[in-house]
Design a protein around this motif. Structure first.
Motif, short mmCIF file in Angstrom:
data_model
loop_
_atom_site.label_atom_id
_atom_site.label_comp_id
_atom_site.label_asym_id
_atom_site.label_seq_id
_atom_site.Cartn_x
_atom_site.Cartn_y
_atom_site.Cartn_z
N LYS A 1 79.61 31.87 9.17
CA LYS A 1 78.94 33.17 9.11
C LYS A 1 80.00 34.27 9.01
O LYS A 1 80.95 34.28 9.77
N VAL A 2 79.79 35.14 8.05
CA VAL A 2 80.77 36.21 7.82
C VAL A 2 80.04 37.54 7.82
O VAL A 2 78.88 37.63 7.40
N PRO A 3 80.66 38.60 8.32
CA PRO A 3 80.05 39.93 8.24
C PRO A 3 80.01 40.43 6.81
O PRO A 3 80.82 40.02 5.97
N GLU A 4 79.06 41.29 6.54
CA GLU A 4 78.84 41.74 5.17
C GLU A 4 79.99 42.57 4.62
O GLU A 4 80.13 42.71 3.41
N ASN A 5 80.84 43.14 5.49
CA ASN A 5 81.96 43.95 5.00
C ASN A 5 83.29 43.22 5.09
O ASN A 5 84.35 43.85 5.07
N LEU A 6 83.26 41.91 5.15
CA LEU A 6 84.50 41.13 5.14
C LEU A 6 85.07 41.12 3.72
O LEU A 6 84.37 40.81 2.76
N PRO A 7 86.35 41.47 3.53
CA PRO A 7 86.94 41.50 2.18
C PRO A 7 86.89 40.13 1.51
O PRO A 7 87.00 39.09 2.16
N LEU A 8 86.72 40.15 0.20
CA LEU A 8 86.61 38.89 -0.55
C LEU A 8 87.89 38.08 -0.50
O LEU A 8 87.85 36.85 -0.60
N VAL B 1 77.28 32.14 5.02
CA VAL B 1 76.12 33.02 5.13
C VAL B 1 76.61 34.41 5.54
O VAL B 1 77.43 34.56 6.45
N VAL B 2 76.14 35.42 4.83
CA VAL B 2 76.55 36.81 5.08
C VAL B 2 75.59 37.42 6.09
O VAL B 2 74.36 37.40 5.89
N MET B 3 76.13 37.96 7.17
CA MET B 3 75.32 38.45 8.27
C MET B 3 75.29 39.98 8.30
O MET B 3 76.28 40.64 7.99
N TRP B 4 74.13 40.49 8.67
CA TRP B 4 73.94 41.92 8.89
C TRP B 4 73.70 42.15 10.37
O TRP B 4 72.86 41.48 10.98
N HIS B 5 74.43 43.08 10.97
CA HIS B 5 74.35 43.35 12.40
C HIS B 5 73.44 44.53 12.64
O HIS B 5 73.59 45.59 12.04
N ARG B 6 72.49 44.37 13.56
CA ARG B 6 71.49 45.41 13.78
C ARG B 6 72.01 46.57 14.63
O ARG B 6 71.59 47.72 14.44
N ASP B 7 72.88 46.32 15.57
CA ASP B 7 73.27 47.35 16.53
C ASP B 7 73.90 48.56 15.88
O ASP B 7 73.73 49.69 16.33
N ASN B 8 74.65 48.33 14.79
CA ASN B 8 75.37 49.42 14.15
C ASN B 8 74.62 50.01 12.97
O ASN B 8 75.21 50.71 12.16
N MET B 9 73.33 49.68 12.82
CA MET B 9 72.57 50.16 11.70
C MET B 9 71.73 51.36 12.09
O MET B 9 71.29 51.50 13.23
N VAL B 10 71.47 52.22 11.10
CA VAL B 10 70.63 53.40 11.29
C VAL B 10 69.42 53.24 10.41
O VAL B 10 69.53 52.91 9.23
N ASP C 1 85.13 27.28 15.93
CA ASP C 1 83.82 26.81 16.32
C ASP C 1 82.76 27.07 15.24
O ASP C 1 81.64 26.57 15.35
N ILE C 2 83.09 27.84 14.21
CA ILE C 2 82.12 28.05 13.13
C ILE C 2 82.62 27.46 11.83
O ILE C 2 82.02 27.67 10.79
N ASN C 3 83.71 26.73 11.88
CA ASN C 3 84.14 26.04 10.67
C ASN C 3 83.16 24.93 10.33
O ASN C 3 82.43 24.41 11.20
N ALA C 4 83.10 24.57 9.06
CA ALA C 4 82.14 23.56 8.60
C ALA C 4 82.35 22.26 9.36
O ALA C 4 83.44 21.72 9.39
#
Length: 422
Positions: A281-288, A304-313, A371-374
């Motif tokens: 799982k990677v954050p949506e703003n992780l550089p390619l 899988v690209v994750m979106w975090h709710r806490d920092n969203m408006v 712990d999140i490696n394949a």
């Protein structure tokens, strides 16, 4: 009388020889000032490492002389000024003062400035390499005067200036060297495109390259691998298929299609009974570039690209300033910053799923932890992971997506359906 005539004749030729020497010397100093000072240290280092054999040899001779630019500049200008000031003195011994000034200005302008600078601007590298030992001698001769002035210039202007190109400038330079630009460059269109894609890759994130969840083919972990599902998997033609639990946005792992070769559709084996591998799982703003580096390690070629709710408006999506419901707007009523940088293909991908908010989630680490490696997902002893209320999956990114951003072209395989213009 004859002795006096010979003395006058010898003095005349000595003056002519000195005048000729001063004009040539002034011209050499003027040409070297333009030829040597116009070549940056970066240009010379490039030529010394990757130029033609002749250019490498010339650049290697010039580099030690040019490294102290202010000292070299002061030396050349002092020598040039000394020769130009001495020229009228010797001319005054032959002709009148006005004639000496007129001839000296003409000689200096034509033979001391225009011609030398024209030649050195085109052949400065070869000329500079030839006279490099002579310039070294001049530096030592003028050192008592030139060194203090050069140190003052170093203090006021800086000791050295390395003219490196910024990323945008380097991209423009590559485009100018393409054969399509018509300037004599030898780079092909594919080469310039790939180089430009590599330069732009550092500014792109996972959100720019991912496939949205709405377009992602995923299967439920509680589904059965019957004939219909197996046929659907084969028709999609993917080598990896994401697996979700309860909701499509809760991606918990993936299955390798090659692992299904031994499964018979008539057995209707549940998906949870086959080997399910963990998916990073990677954050949506992780550089390619960071994603590409992790893909190269071989743990997984899908994340899988994750979106975090806490920092969203929460954003208005039904109405926008330009009455276009498809355009995502931030709280100030402007286009999303990512949307401004996206290409048409990326924008179509990004708009295909509902707007969730401003991309301000900052990952705690840019690298995937162990712990999140394949790895194989253990579901017998552990409960299935449920959807986190603070985050959700917004897309899937694969190695192919990153390579497409690098190549700036779509990659089609045998199962893709696309329009063939040929």
């Amino acid at each position: 009388m004859a002795v006096h005539y010979r003395c006058c004749e010898s003095g005349f030729f000595i003056h002519i020889a000195v005048i000729f020497f001063l004009v040539m010397f002034a011209g050499l100093m003027s040409g070297l000032t333009l030829g040597l000072m116009s070549m940056s240290i970066v240009d010379l280092e490039v030529l010394a490492k990757s130029g033609t054999p002749k250019d490498r040899k010339h650049a290697a001779k010039i580099l030690p002389v040019v490294r102290k630019q202010h000292l070299l500049l002061c030396t050349l200008l002092i020598c040039n000024a000394a020769s130009m000031e001495a020229l009228p003195i010797f001319l005054d011994g032959l002709i009148s003062a006005w004639g000496a000034i007129l001839i000296s200005v003409t000689l200096i302008l034509l033979f001391g400035e225009i011609i030398p600078q024209s030649v050195c601007s085109r052949h400065g590298l070869a000329i500079g390499a030839t006279v490099a030992p002579f310039v070294r001698v001049l530096v030592w001769i003028c050192y008592p005067v030139a060194y203090p002035i050069s140190k003052l210039l170093d203090y006021l202007l800086g000791e050295g200036h390395v003219a490196l190109f910024r990323r945008a400038e380097l991209k423009t330079l590559v485009d100018m060297h393409g054969n399509e630009a018509g300037k004599g460059g030898e780079l092909t269109h594919d080469e310039t495109t790939i180089i430009a894609g590599a330069l732009e890759l550092t500014t792109k994130t996972a959100r720019d390259a991912m496939t949205p969840i709405a377009e992602t083919f995923a299967i439920d972990i509680n589904a059965k691998l019957d004939r219909d599902l197996m046929k659907l998997i084969l028709e999609k033609g993917h080598s990896r298929v994401p697996v979700f639990y309860e909701q499509p946005v809760n991606i918990i792992g993936l299955i390798l299609v090659k692992n299904l070769l031994t499964i018979h559709p008539a057995d209707e084996v549940p998906v949870k009974n086959v080997t399910i591998r963990k998916i990073p799982k990677v954050p949506e703003n992780l550089p390619l570039y960071d994603i590409l580096n992790e893909f190269q390690k071989g743990h997984s070629h899908m994340a899988v690209v994750m979106w975090h709710r806490d920092n969203m408006v929460e954003q208005p999506t039904s109405k926008s300033p330009n009455n276009n419901p498809e355009v995502r707007v931030d709280i100030d009523g402007e286009k999303h910053p990512l949307e401004k940088k996206m290409s048409k293909r990326q924008l179509q991908k990004w708009k295909s799923f509902p707007a969730s908010g401003n991309n301000s989630y900052t990952p705690r680490s840019k690298k995937w932890t162990r712990d999140i490696n394949a790895d194989v997902l253990q579901i017998d002893d552990n409960p299935l992971p449920k959807l986190n209320e603070e985050e959700e999956a917004v897309g899937i990114i694969t190695m192919e997506d990153v390579i497409e951003e690098l190549l700036q072209e779509e990659i089609f395989d045998e199962t893709d359906h696309h329009d063939d213009d040929s």
